[in-house]
Each structure stands twice: as C-alpha cells, then as structure tokens.
Write a protein that holds these residues in place. Structure first.
Motif, PDB file in Angstrom:
ATOM      1  N   GLU A 151       0.916  -1.340   0.179  1.00 12.06           N
ATOM      2  CA  GLU A 151      -0.063   0.007   0.041  1.00 12.06           C
ATOM      3  C   GLU A 151       0.847   1.369   0.217  1.00 12.06           C
ATOM      4  O   GLU A 151       0.502   2.126  -0.715  1.00 12.06           O
ATOM      5  N   ASP A 152       1.801   1.264   0.697  1.00 13.67           N
ATOM      6  CA  ASP A 152       2.768   2.514   0.841  1.00 13.67           C
ATOM      7  C   ASP A 152       3.416   2.515  -0.519  1.00 13.67           C
ATOM      8  O   ASP A 152       3.676   3.649  -1.136  1.00 13.67           O
ATOM      9  N   ALA A 153       3.932   1.438  -1.245  1.00 16.51           N
ATOM     10  CA  ALA A 153       4.545   1.413  -2.494  1.00 16.51           C
ATOM     11  C   ALA A 153       3.647   2.130  -3.561  1.00 16.51           C
ATOM     12  O   ALA A 153       3.982   3.019  -4.333  1.00 16.51           O
ATOM     13  N   ALA A 154       2.315   1.722  -3.507  1.00 19.04           N
ATOM     14  CA  ALA A 154       1.278   2.232  -4.661  1.00 19.04           C
ATOM     15  C   ALA A 154       1.178   3.949  -4.247  1.00 19.04           C
ATOM     16  O   ALA A 154       0.983   4.594  -5.115  1.00 19.04           O
ATOM     17  N   ARG A 155       0.950   4.123  -2.887  1.00 15.04           N
ATOM     18  CA  ARG A 155       0.598   5.609  -2.442  1.00 15.04           C
ATOM     19  C   ARG A 155       1.893   6.478  -3.268  1.00 15.04           C
ATOM     20  O   ARG A 155       1.717   7.524  -3.803  1.00 15.04           O
ATOM     21  N   LEU A 156       3.223   5.955  -2.693  1.00  9.45           N
ATOM     22  CA  LEU A 156       4.293   6.876  -3.326  1.00  9.45           C
ATOM     23  C   LEU A 156       4.495   6.960  -4.646  1.00  9.45           C
ATOM     24  O   LEU A 156       4.861   7.728  -5.265  1.00  9.45           O
ATOM     25  N   ALA A 157       4.072   5.861  -5.678  1.00  4.99           N
ATOM     26  CA  ALA A 157       4.310   5.735  -6.992  1.00  4.99           C
ATOM     27  C   ALA A 157       3.305   6.633  -7.443  1.00  4.99           C
ATOM     28  O   ALA A 157       3.464   7.559  -8.360  1.00  4.99           O
ATOM     29  N   ASP A 158       2.129   6.834  -6.686  1.00  2.20           N
ATOM     30  CA  ASP A 158       1.094   7.738  -7.381  1.00  2.20           C
ATOM     31  C   ASP A 158       1.512   9.083  -7.101  1.00  2.20           C
ATOM     32  O   ASP A 158       1.352  10.240  -7.906  1.00  2.20           O
ATOM     33  N   ARG A 159       2.046   9.470  -5.867  1.00  2.00           N
ATOM     34  CA  ARG A 159       2.841  10.875  -5.466  1.00  2.00           C
ATOM     35  C   ARG A 159       3.646  11.038  -6.458  1.00  2.00           C
ATOM     36  O   ARG A 159       3.894  12.505  -6.829  1.00  2.00           O
ATOM     37  N   ALA A 173       5.370   3.231 -14.875  1.00  3.81           N
ATOM     38  CA  ALA A 173       5.711   1.685 -15.028  1.00  3.81           C
ATOM     39  C   ALA A 173       5.924   1.359 -13.506  1.00  3.81           C
ATOM     40  O   ALA A 173       5.453   0.131 -12.957  1.00  3.81           O
ATOM     41  N   GLN A 174       6.161   2.191 -12.528  1.00  4.28           N
ATOM     42  CA  GLN A 174       6.296   1.809 -11.229  1.00  4.28           C
ATOM     43  C   GLN A 174       4.969   1.823 -10.438  1.00  4.28           C
ATOM     44  O   GLN A 174       4.402   0.922  -9.553  1.00  4.28           O
ATOM     45  N   GLN A 175       4.176   2.812 -10.992  1.00  4.76           N
ATOM     46  CA  GLN A 175       2.545   2.462 -10.539  1.00  4.76           C
ATOM     47  C   GLN A 175       1.911   1.315 -11.099  1.00  4.76           C
ATOM     48  O   GLN A 175       1.465   0.655 -10.124  1.00  4.76           O
ATOM     49  N   ALA A 176       2.149   0.760 -12.235  1.00  7.64           N
ATOM     50  CA  ALA A 176       1.746  -0.321 -12.574  1.00  7.64           C
ATOM     51  C   ALA A 176       2.179  -1.591 -11.756  1.00  7.64           C
ATOM     52  O   ALA A 176       1.652  -2.593 -11.500  1.00  7.64           O
ATOM     53  N   THR A 177       3.561  -1.583 -11.669  1.00 10.60           N
ATOM     54  CA  THR A 177       4.147  -2.538 -10.639  1.00 10.60           C
ATOM     55  C   THR A 177       3.691  -2.544  -9.097  1.00 10.60           C
ATOM     56  O   THR A 177       3.249  -3.898  -8.667  1.00 10.60           O
ATOM     57  N   SER A 178       3.461  -1.336  -8.543  1.00  9.00           N
ATOM     58  CA  SER A 178       2.986  -1.210  -7.542  1.00  9.00           C
ATOM     59  C   SER A 178       1.489  -1.813  -7.336  1.00  9.00           C
ATOM     60  O   SER A 178       1.192  -2.518  -6.272  1.00  9.00           O
ATOM     61  N   TYR A 179       0.557  -1.509  -8.256  1.00  8.72           N
ATOM     62  CA  TYR A 179      -0.927  -1.805  -8.150  1.00  8.72           C
ATOM     63  C   TYR A 179      -0.830  -3.323  -8.824  1.00  8.72           C
ATOM     64  O   TYR A 179      -1.849  -4.007  -8.190  1.00  8.72           O
ATOM     65  N   ALA A 180       0.189  -3.954  -9.345  1.00  9.04           N
ATOM     66  CA  ALA A 180      -0.156  -5.175  -9.622  1.00  9.04           C
ATOM     67  C   ALA A 180       0.227  -6.169  -8.200  1.00  9.04           C
ATOM     68  O   ALA A 180      -0.310  -7.105  -8.099  1.00  9.04           O
ATOM     69  N   ALA A 181       1.038  -5.458  -7.525  1.00  7.57           N
ATOM     70  CA  ALA A 181       1.588  -5.974  -6.169  1.00  7.57           C
ATOM     71  C   ALA A 181       0.226  -6.100  -5.223  1.00  7.57           C
ATOM     72  O   ALA A 181       0.139  -6.963  -4.473  1.00  7.57           O
ATOM     73  N   LEU A 182      -0.526  -4.953  -5.442  1.00 10.04           N
ATOM     74  CA  LEU A 182      -1.623  -5.110  -4.713  1.00 10.04           C
ATOM     75  C   LEU A 182      -2.658  -5.829  -4.982  1.00 10.04           C
ATOM     76  O   LEU A 182      -3.959  -5.872  -4.329  1.00 10.04           O
ATOM     77  N   GLY A 183      -2.738  -6.335  -6.267  1.00 13.86           N
ATOM     78  CA  GLY A 183      -3.633  -7.383  -6.991  1.00 13.86           C
ATOM     79  C   GLY A 183      -4.868  -6.434  -7.695  1.00 13.86           C
ATOM     80  O   GLY A 183      -5.760  -7.206  -8.043  1.00 13.86           O
ATOM     81  N   ASP A 184      -4.342  -5.054  -7.941  1.00 13.25           N
ATOM     82  CA  ASP A 184      -5.535  -4.413  -8.688  1.00 13.25           C
ATOM     83  C   ASP A 184      -5.071  -4.666 -10.311  1.00 13.25           C
ATOM     84  O   ASP A 184      -4.385  -3.789 -10.792  1.00 13.25           O
ATOM     85  N   ARG A 185      -5.558  -5.496 -10.721  1.00 18.09           N
ATOM     86  CA  ARG A 185      -5.187  -5.717 -12.086  1.00 18.09           C
ATOM     87  C   ARG A 185      -5.623  -4.583 -13.156  1.00 18.09           C
ATOM     88  O   ARG A 185      -4.974  -4.333 -13.980  1.00 18.09           O
ATOM     89  N   ARG A 186      -6.732  -4.210 -13.021  1.00 20.35           N
ATOM     90  CA  ARG A 186      -7.208  -2.950 -13.830  1.00 20.35           C
ATOM     91  C   ARG A 186      -6.443  -1.969 -13.921  1.00 20.35           C
ATOM     92  O   ARG A 186      -5.841  -1.288 -15.030  1.00 20.35           O
TER      93      ARG A 186
END
Length: 431
Positions: A254-262, A281-294
């Motif tokens: 969750e921290d990874a996705a938040r930081l990537a968005d910022r 690309a880092q946003q993509a990787t972070s959201y994939a790790a969260l399981g948010d495929r879309r």
C-alpha cells in the motif's frame, strides 16, 4: 547495578497481542532489512523483560520499528525501555546523508509519510546546517562532482552497489557537504544541490541493491530534501519512485502504490516521455502487487505509450530504456499470475540490456530462473542459472547474493535431475 522489570516493553507486547517469540521474529525481520542476520528468540525477549538491555545499540530501534508496524502508530526506542539513557537523549543527525553507509540503519515505515513538494519548498530549511566551510565553490567543483557521479554510476551498473557504496557515502560526507556549506553564487549552489541530490539518490540505490534498506531509505530521503531545496521537481519525483520501489520490494504494497502515485503527480509539466514512462511503470508494478489488475494494466499501457514516444537518451536520473520497460512489464505480469508472459518479457529484457549493465542483467537472470522453476521448466531454469554463474563472479550485490542463495537451495531440492547435478558440480568446483 540493580535491574528492574521492563514494564514498558511488557505493556507494548500486551497491546500488540504478541508473545515474546513473535516480537523476536519481527525484530529479526526488521534487522534483515538493515542487512543484519539476527537470531533473537523468546529467551532474548524474556531477558529484556527482566530488565537486561541488548548489547547492540541498534536493537531498541529495531524493536520500536517492529512494534510501530504492529500497532499502526509510532513507537520510539525510548518507549520500549530498551534504549540506554545516553542514546535516548542523543541529538539527531543534522543531515540525513551523513554516515558511512555501513548498513546499520533501520528501515522505518513511518518515514514513508514524506512531506509534499509544496510543504518541503515552503519549509525553506537548508539541508546543510552548521558551521560554514571556508573557500568558495565554483564551476571546477561542479565539474568534479559531475565526474564522480559518472564514475560511481558506471561502477554501480557494472559491479553492483556493494562495491563502492561506502566510498560514495564518504565522498558525500567529506567533500560534497563542505562544498554545500561554502560560499557560492546562487546558480552554482542550485546546480550543486541538484548534483548532491543525484549522488544521494545513487548512494540510496547502491544500498538498496546491497540489501541495506535502512541506509538506502536514509539516502533516498536526503535526496528528496536536496531536490526540493534545488527546486528540482524531477529529482523529487525520482526519489519518491525509489522509495516506492523499495517499499514494494519489502512487501509494503500500500505504501508502494501511494508513493508511486505521488511521484507521478509531482512530475513537472515539461518532463519527457521517458521520465513519464519511468514513473508510470512503477505505478503499474505497485498496483499489480496490490492485486489491482485493472489499474496495473492501465498504468502499464501508459508507460508503454510514453516509452514508444521517447526520443531523448536515458540519463543519470531517468536511466529507463527498452530493456527496463520489458523488465517492468515482466514484473507486472508475474504479479498478476501470468508467468509465461513474464518469462518472455524477462528474456527480452536480458537480450536488450546494454552490456555495461552487468548487475541488472545478473539480477534479471536470477528472477527469470525462479519464474521458470515456478512454471516447472527445470531444464530451462538450470540453463539460466548457468548464465547467472557465468556473470556472478566480481559482482558485489545483495540482490545477486540472494539469487545465488536461491540457486544453492534449488540444487538441494532436486537431487535426481541431471541438469541440477551439473549445476551442483559447478557450485562445488567454485567452492
């Protein structure tokens, strides 16, 4: 000296709902992020509860971080009752990038609540407080720092972060910090701050590569603050992205996705398509790790469009190219369970990787072999590990060492395979 029961630690254990063994495991895990191989157990915790204090001065900080993660609130070393009095009252370092870079810093999840760009700029605080240095900094010093940046970047790419990260930390301490304290024109100072930010970022990445994550985080945070002082939005965005990559690596998704968005939000309007690909690309990787495929696929598609539109060359800040894009795509697909497609993209990444990027190729080979093994392609995995062993000697990288350890464990798991026996023989010959 009389000992008294550590009721503060006992109360924290009760609040956390942890046994002594659970706390010991958590401390060992946090210590691993700092590059330490710890073996605490329930007996260790029992001693501390009775009033004994750990010999290692870093342990109170490790315990505090473990409890912070468990409780979801900041816990200080003093609150654990484990810190010695002189450490509790010690003054903090004036500058986050000071230190030898020896891998003795604790990775702190509360430090991921980074101040926004506007807030950092508004603070207007110099990163380099303290007694001014003598002399004056001019173009000669800028050119020297730029040359050192090139040299350290080449060393990192070729032989890994462990080879010279402490040397770079020392250069920041003994040379760059005094220059930042010296007199300079406004333009020279701003340019020096930008270079110092890049050097701190690189020192962070070298520490990350060597799996000294507390140290890496400290340098990344220093890089962010230096970039803000230099009014360098791209440097600030790159620092946030680096923190995101590290958080994802350590499974703080969750921290990874938040930081990537910022990081993506902070990018300046004039940023190149390559820089935008680097961040998306880092946003993509972070959201994939969260399981948010879309969300992951949307960000990946945007990154691919940006990299296709890129006409500038990779830079020291945004060293992102076709091989890196293929590697990012593979990470996303692997996280989404599409291992066969990820194997294809990692193979492409290895083929496209510039020859001088030896460490990145080595780490990618280790990842590829693990995916091939997960897909039950044992012979292919063994062939990939042979390639890994061809390149492994002379590379100083914690991530590469982790790949090597995985390889050794695999050779013990498939004793009947002729391909594995060949690998085992090669390992035995190498000692």
């Amino acid at each position: 000296m009389a000992r008294y029961p550590n009721n503060r630690l006992r109360d924290l254990l009760s609040e956390a709902g942890w046994t002594g063994a659970a706390l010991a495991r958590a401390i060992n895990e946090v210590g691993g992020e700092a590059g330490l191989a710890l073996r605490f157990d329930r007996t260790s915790i029992a001693h501390w509860l009775s009033g004994m204090r750990p010999r290692d001065a870093l342990v109170p900080d490790l315990a505090a971080e473990a409890l912070t993660r468990r409780l979801g609130r900041a816990v200080s070393a003093a609150e654990t009752g484990l810190a010695r009095r002189e450490l509790v009252t010690a003054e903090p370092q004036e500058l986050p990038l000071l230190g030898s870079g020896g891998g003795r810093d604790v990775y702190r999840t509360d430090a991921l609540q980074v101040a926004g760009w506007s807030a950092l700029v508004a603070q207007g605080e110099s990163m380099v407080a303290g007694r001014p240095a003598g002399g004056r900094v001019a173009k000669a010093e800028l050119d020297s720092a730029a040359a050192m940046m090139r040299m350290f970047s080449e060393l990192d790419a070729t032989v890994g972060g462990g080879y010279a990260r402490e040397t770079l930390a020392g250069y920041l301490d003994t040379t760059v910090v005094p220059w930042l304290r010296a007199k300079a024109s406004a333009d020279v100072r701003r340019r020096l701050l930008v270079t110092a930010s890049r050097l701190a970022y690189l020192c962070g990445f070298m520490s990350f590569d060597d799996e000294c994550h507390g140290t890496a985080q400290r340098y990344y945070l220093a890089s962010l603050r230096l970039a803000a002082e230099a009014a360098d939005r791209l440097g600030y965005a790159a620092g946030l992205r680096a923190l995101s990559v590290q958080a994802e690596y350590l499974k703080h998704f969750e921290d990874a996705a938040r930081l990537a968005d910022r990081a993506a939000e902070a990018v300046p309007a004039e940023a190149s398509p390559r820089a935008r690909a680097f961040l998306a690309a880092q946003q993509a990787t972070s959201y994939a790790a969260l399981g948010d495929r879309r969300a992951a696929l949307e960000h990946l598609s945007r990154a691919e469009r940006h990299i296709e539109a890129a006409s500038d060359s990779p830079s020291q800040v945004v060293s992102y190219h076709a091989a890196a894009m293929a590697h990012s795509r593979a990470n996303v697909l692997a996280r989404l369970g599409e291992r066969s497609a990820a194997i294809r993209d990692l193979t492409t990444s290895i083929k496209l990787r510039p020859v001088e990027e030896r460490r990145s190729r080595l780490v990618t080979l280790a990842h590829l072999a693990e995916l091939q093994l997960a897909e039950r392609r044992l012979d292919q995995a063994c062939a990939t590990w042979h390639q890994f062993l061809d390149e492994y000697p002379g590379v100083a990288s914690g991530r590469a060492r982790t790949g090597y350890a995985t390889l050794r464990s695999v050779t013990a798991s498939f004793p009947r395979s002729s391909a594995v026996r060949a690998l085992r023989g090669r390992l035995a010959a190498a000692g």
